[in-house]
Design a protein around this motif. Structure first.
Motif, PDB file in Angstrom:
ATOM      1  N   PHE A 191     121.218  -0.511   6.816  1.00  0.00           N
ATOM      2  CA  PHE A 191     119.830  -0.571   6.387  1.00  0.00           C
ATOM      3  C   PHE A 191     118.993   0.364   7.259  1.00  0.00           C
ATOM      4  N   ASP A 192     117.936   0.931   6.671  1.00  0.00           N
ATOM      5  CA  ASP A 192     117.047   1.783   7.459  1.00  0.00           C
ATOM      6  C   ASP A 192     115.991   0.925   8.151  1.00  0.00           C
ATOM      7  N   GLU A 193     115.039   1.568   8.807  1.00  0.00           N
ATOM      8  CA  GLU A 193     114.028   0.840   9.572  1.00  0.00           C
ATOM      9  C   GLU A 193     113.136  -0.023   8.688  1.00  0.00           C
ATOM     10  N   LYS A 194     112.995   0.348   7.415  1.00  0.00           N
ATOM     11  CA  LYS A 194     112.149  -0.417   6.496  1.00  0.00           C
ATOM     12  C   LYS A 194     112.920  -1.519   5.777  1.00  0.00           C
ATOM     13  N   GLY A 195     114.184  -1.661   6.081  1.00  0.00           N
ATOM     14  CA  GLY A 195     114.978  -2.700   5.448  1.00  0.00           C
ATOM     15  C   GLY A 195     115.617  -2.303   4.144  1.00  0.00           C
ATOM     16  N   ASN A 196     115.604  -1.027   3.816  1.00  0.00           N
ATOM     17  CA  ASN A 196     116.204  -0.551   2.578  1.00  0.00           C
ATOM     18  C   ASN A 196     117.654  -0.130   2.828  1.00  0.00           C
ATOM     19  N   LYS A 197     118.536  -0.360   1.823  1.00  0.00           N
ATOM     20  CA  LYS A 197     119.935   0.025   1.955  1.00  0.00           C
ATOM     21  C   LYS A 197     120.070   1.536   1.927  1.00  0.00           C
ATOM     22  N   THR A 198     120.984   2.027   2.760  1.00  0.00           N
ATOM     23  CA  THR A 198     121.280   3.455   2.795  1.00  0.00           C
ATOM     24  C   THR A 198     122.662   3.686   2.195  1.00  0.00           C
ATOM     25  N   SER A 199     123.061   4.937   2.129  1.00  0.00           N
ATOM     26  CA  SER A 199     124.396   5.268   1.611  1.00  0.00           C
ATOM     27  C   SER A 199     125.447   5.317   2.711  1.00  0.00           C
ATOM     28  N   THR A 200     125.055   5.036   3.956  1.00  0.00           N
ATOM     29  CA  THR A 200     125.993   5.076   5.088  1.00  0.00           C
ATOM     30  C   THR A 200     126.762   3.764   5.166  1.00  0.00           C
ATOM     31  N   PRO A 201     128.081   3.769   5.115  1.00  0.00           N
ATOM     32  CA  PRO A 201     128.853   2.518   5.187  1.00  0.00           C
ATOM     33  C   PRO A 201     128.637   1.805   6.519  1.00  0.00           C
ATOM     34  N   ASP A 202     128.559   0.500   6.458  1.00  0.00           N
ATOM     35  CA  ASP A 202     128.451  -0.332   7.659  1.00  0.00           C
ATOM     36  C   ASP A 202     129.872  -0.689   8.103  1.00  0.00           C
ATOM     37  N   LYS A 203     130.455   0.158   8.927  1.00  0.00           N
ATOM     38  CA  LYS A 203     131.865   0.022   9.283  1.00  0.00           C
ATOM     39  C   LYS A 203     132.152  -1.270  10.030  1.00  0.00           C
ATOM     40  N   GLU A 204     131.252  -1.690  10.904  1.00  0.00           N
ATOM     41  CA  GLU A 204     131.496  -2.903  11.678  1.00  0.00           C
ATOM     42  C   GLU A 204     131.574  -4.126  10.768  1.00  0.00           C
ATOM     43  N   ARG A 205     130.654  -4.235   9.830  1.00  0.00           N
ATOM     44  CA  ARG A 205     130.679  -5.373   8.905  1.00  0.00           C
ATOM     45  C   ARG A 205     131.881  -5.286   7.961  1.00  0.00           C
ATOM     46  N   GLN A 206     132.268  -4.078   7.573  1.00  0.00           N
ATOM     47  CA  GLN A 206     133.441  -3.933   6.717  1.00  0.00           C
ATOM     48  C   GLN A 206     134.711  -4.378   7.436  1.00  0.00           C
ATOM     49  N   ILE A 207     134.847  -3.987   8.701  1.00  0.00           N
ATOM     50  CA  ILE A 207     136.016  -4.402   9.482  1.00  0.00           C
ATOM     51  C   ILE A 207     136.040  -5.917   9.639  1.00  0.00           C
ATOM     52  N   GLU A 208     134.881  -6.498   9.957  1.00  0.00           N
ATOM     53  CA  GLU A 208     134.811  -7.951  10.134  1.00  0.00           C
ATOM     54  C   GLU A 208     135.158  -8.679   8.835  1.00  0.00           C
ATOM     55  N   ALA A 209     134.641  -8.187   7.700  1.00  0.00           N
ATOM     56  CA  ALA A 209     134.924  -8.829   6.415  1.00  0.00           C
ATOM     57  C   ALA A 209     136.408  -8.732   6.066  1.00  0.00           C
ATOM     58  N   LEU A 210     137.037  -7.578   6.332  1.00  0.00           N
ATOM     59  CA  LEU A 210     138.466  -7.430   6.058  1.00  0.00           C
ATOM     60  C   LEU A 210     139.302  -8.315   6.974  1.00  0.00           C
ATOM     61  N   GLN A 211     138.899  -8.446   8.233  1.00  0.00           N
ATOM     62  CA  GLN A 211     139.603  -9.346   9.143  1.00  0.00           C
ATOM     63  C   GLN A 211     139.616 -10.771   8.585  1.00  0.00           C
ATOM     64  N   LEU A 212     138.471 -11.214   8.098  1.00  0.00           N
ATOM     65  CA  LEU A 212     138.369 -12.570   7.548  1.00  0.00           C
ATOM     66  C   LEU A 212     139.182 -12.696   6.263  1.00  0.00           C
ATOM     67  N   LEU A 213     139.084 -11.688   5.399  1.00  0.00           N
ATOM     68  CA  LEU A 213     139.787 -11.754   4.115  1.00  0.00           C
ATOM     69  C   LEU A 213     141.299 -11.759   4.314  1.00  0.00           C
ATOM     70  N   PHE A 214     141.779 -10.987   5.279  1.00  0.00           N
ATOM     71  CA  PHE A 214     143.220 -10.954   5.545  1.00  0.00           C
ATOM     72  C   PHE A 214     143.718 -12.282   6.114  1.00  0.00           C
ATOM     73  N   LEU A 215     142.834 -13.046   6.771  1.00  0.00           N
ATOM     74  CA  LEU A 215     143.243 -14.327   7.339  1.00  0.00           C
ATOM     75  C   LEU A 215     143.633 -15.336   6.267  1.00  0.00           C
ATOM     76  N   ILE A 216     143.062 -15.219   5.062  1.00  0.00           N
ATOM     77  CA  ILE A 216     143.362 -16.198   4.022  1.00  0.00           C
ATOM     78  C   ILE A 216     144.319 -15.640   2.971  1.00  0.00           C
ATOM     79  N   LEU A 217     144.947 -14.515   3.267  1.00  0.00           N
ATOM     80  CA  LEU A 217     146.028 -14.034   2.402  1.00  0.00           C
ATOM     81  C   LEU A 217     147.244 -14.947   2.565  1.00  0.00           C
ATOM     82  N   PRO A 218     148.072 -15.101   1.532  1.00  0.00           N
ATOM     83  CA  PRO A 218     149.340 -15.821   1.717  1.00  0.00           C
ATOM     84  C   PRO A 218     150.156 -15.173   2.839  1.00  0.00           C
ATOM     85  N   ALA A 219     150.872 -15.990   3.579  1.00  0.00           N
ATOM     86  CA  ALA A 219     151.595 -15.495   4.761  1.00  0.00           C
ATOM     87  C   ALA A 219     152.544 -14.336   4.451  1.00  0.00           C
TER      88      ALA A 219
END
Length: 459
Positions: A191-219
């Motif tokens: 997000f930019d300073e005004k709170g609007n979404k930008t086109s730049t990927p949020d890598k930290e949140r993407q990594i965190e979301a994938l970490q969580l999603l992989f935790l609930i994959l079948p073993a």
């Protein structure tokens, strides 16, 4: 809890020289296997904090509803699905069958072999010999021992067979239930300073979301995914030799591990770029994606060790030595001491929860609610940033406001020190000067300039 985490008594002298392996995700795995419902609820609640999943998509992720996929409705797709299931019944125990530990053991031979031939140009892109591939496929299905290093097979044969195995699984390696979640993760941007979404990927949140999603994959899926992404990561590191970048590899594997089964490129035309970029991101950051986030580790640890009772007899046995009698079960006369310790631990967890709340407010997406909370925090200019970590001793005086309470919990030490400095009396200051003189050295060893300076400080 500290005792359990820090040492294990070992009486076998042959093992004492071996390196100690510490698994930071021990309690995470323990919670996953012993209480899967509690574990899934914990992980999914944090996934929904990062990505917006409507009710239907959330129910699909939880397995409460059948996944609704692109091109998945209609007579033709149903006919194709039935035809594919009939073909799979004719397959062996590896190819075309649901993923099992036995199948992973067979396929891991291919992955291990490819790790030795990462420099082959066009690896995974250049097809191998179909006759050699069929011989190798039959051997894997029958469970026959294979010597891949004999020179009978080429690296392109093995690479093509690995893609074939993934493509013949009944569902993609990342499962149909997770399909919509991966699309939402690809949309996470800054997000930019005004709170609007930008086109730049949020890598930290993407990594965190994938970490969580992989935790609930079948073993089995999670095990094979880790082996596969590590292979592709190492392949991309040798792209100067094999001409296969992470993006090129993603184009080869996205249809096999992420695309829903029995769909065409036309069904996914709006999402193909997202899916390919998502697999590219997984390959580049694969070394971070199979670690549980720190707060999940802490929640799992507190679930077992945060209370007075041990989780199981195994946890108690770790503290018990055969020749020791001090670590027997606690008796009734020690309960009062345990109650005091439990009360102190509860207070510490409350303080940590307040700190976590303070950090979460700053990590929230920009909104009116966040701005309102930020204004409350900004009334106290000395507030810490979310990343700071300060140990806070108990505060004696109570705050009358919620924001004041957070300030006292997070800033307890600086506030108390400031009050102490204001209340110092001249007699105390004099004593401190004398103490300083003693620390600097006796008058006999001090220089005249230092003595004059100290006398001035004392006056």
């Amino acid at each position: 809890s500290d005792a359990i985490c820090n040492f294990v008594i070992c009486n076998d002298s042959s093992l004492r020289s071996q390196p100690i392996i510490f698994n930071p995700d021990f309690f995470v795995e323990k919670l996953r296997h012993e209480k899967p419902e509690v574990f899934t609820e914990l992980v999914v609640s944090n996934i929904t904090r990062l990505i917006d999943l409507p009710g239907a998509e959330l129910a699909q992720l939880m397995g409460e509803e059948d996944p609704k996929l692109p091109g998945g409705s209609g007579i033709a797709s149903g006919f194709l699905r039935s035809l594919m299931s009939l073909k799979r019944k004719e397959k062996g125990v590896v190819f075309g069958s649901p993923l099992t530990e036995e199948g992973i053991a067979q396929v891991s031979q291919l992955i291990e072999y490819l790790h030795k031939h990462l420099r082959a140009e066009g690896l995974f892109r250049v097809p191998g010999n179909s006759i050699r591939q069929q011989i190798l496929k039959d051997a894997l299905n029958s469970g026959t021992d294979i010597d891949l290093d004999s020179g009978e097979f080429h690296s392109n044969d093995v690479a093509t067979l690995l893609k074939m195995f993934l493509g013949e699984l009944p569902e993609p390696l990342l499962t149909h239930k997770h399909f919509h979640a991966h699309l939402k993760i690809a949309d996470l941007t800054l997000f930019d300073e005004k709170g609007n979404k930008t086109s730049t990927p949020d890598k930290e949140r993407q990594i965190e979301a994938l970490q969580l999603l992989f935790l609930i994959l079948p073993a089995p899926n999670r095990s094979l995914l880790k082996l596969l992404l590590d292979l592709l990561y190492q392949t991309a590191k040798k792209q100067d030799k094999n001409k296969m970048s992470a993006h090129n590899l993603a184009l080869m594997f996205a249809p096999h591990i992420l695309w829903p089964r029995n769909v065409t490129a036309n069904d996914l035309q709006e999402n193909i770029t997202k899916l390919n970029n998502g697999v590219t991101f997984m390959i580049k950051h694969s070394q971070k994606l199979f670690k549980a986030p720190a707060y999940i580790r802490e929640c799992a640890r507190l679930h077992y060790l945060g209370s007075r009772a041990h989780a199981s007899k195994d946890d108690l046995d770790l503290l018990t030595s055969p020749s020791s009698k001090e670590l027997q079960p606690l008796k009734s006369q020690k309960r009062s001491r345990l109650d005091a310790v439990h009360q102190e631990e509860t207070q510490q967890r409350t303080e940590e929860a307040l700190k976590e709340l303070f950090r979460h407010v700053h990590n929230m997406p920009d909104s009116a609610k966040k701005k309102k909370l930020i204004r409350q925090f900004n009334k106290h200019p000395a507030a810490l940033t979310p990343g700071s970590d300060v140990h806070t001793p108990p505060v004696q005086r109570r705050s009358r406001s919620f924001s004041g309470l957070i300030k006292k919990k997070v800033l307890g030490t600086p506030v108390i020190m400031e009050r102490k400095s204001r209340d110092v009396t001249p007699e105390q200051a004099s004593k401190e000067n004398i103490h300083l003189l003693q620390k600097c050295g006796s008058p006999a060893h001090a220089s005249p300039a230092k003595m004059k300076f100290l006398e001035g400080r004392k006056e």
